[in-house]
Design an enzyme around this catalytic site. Sequence first.
Site, short mmCIF file in Angstrom:
data_model
loop_
_atom_site.label_atom_id
_atom_site.label_comp_id
_atom_site.label_asym_id
_atom_site.label_seq_id
_atom_site.Cartn_x
_atom_site.Cartn_y
_atom_site.Cartn_z
N HIS A 159 -4.24 4.46 7.73
CA HIS A 159 -3.96 4.29 6.62
C HIS A 159 -4.27 5.49 5.36
CE1 HIS A 159 -3.40 0.17 3.45
NE2 HIS A 159 -3.68 0.10 4.79
N THR A 192 -11.83 -0.44 -0.97
CA THR A 192 -12.53 -1.67 -0.76
C THR A 192 -13.16 -1.78 0.05
OG1 THR A 192 -11.29 -3.30 -1.51
CG2 THR A 192 -11.92 -2.38 -3.23
N SER A 226 0.72 -1.29 -0.03
CA SER A 226 -0.06 -0.05 -0.02
C SER A 226 1.18 1.54 -0.36
CB SER A 226 -1.08 0.28 1.11
OG SER A 226 -2.24 -0.77 1.11
#
Length: 196
Positions: free
Chosen positions: A52, A37, A18
């Site tokens: 994140h 998602t 990521s």
Amino acid sequence: MASSDLTFVLGGARSGKSVHAEQLAASSGRKVTYIATARVADREFAARVAHHRERRPGTWKLVEAPVDLAAALAAADAPDGCVLIDCLTLWLANLLCPPDGDYDDEPTPDHHTAFGAFEAALAGARGQVIVVSNEIGLGVVPLGAETRHYVDELGRLNQRVAALCANVTMMVAGLPLVLKSSAASANTSADNRADT
């Protein structure tokens, strides 16, 4: 033919996939849309999502697409844009294991239909697209038919996406291993033309 603006980043858990994908998007110089998602089902996962989110620039647009990833990609795609999708692993889990909770989003389609729609949206993308997924098939054959089915379907999905992308990178311990590169293809084509 694979598009040079399509990039696939694979890796195991905590491999750096990521972060690497985010660095690629940030260095693109384009307006970035981040398609998430994930469905947040518990406190631990909410903390992961928050981590994140804190890492991403505030200028990036966020789109949540736990089921209809093809429509989200088509809507976010623009010739001067960059779309970062993180990740196919959670998307497939949403397709194969729809929640029993109080989610009131659209019904979950058959995963084969969803794969085809996403593949078409990816192939038709006009801007830069970076897709993240886990590589989970490197261990022993898992116990249980449902788990084996998930591992098999993710492997098939990853193969379909990798075939469309000109750039494929496998992350291991934070290090990018280039599996497929549009730059290498361009250099090979130039070398072949020089030999004729």
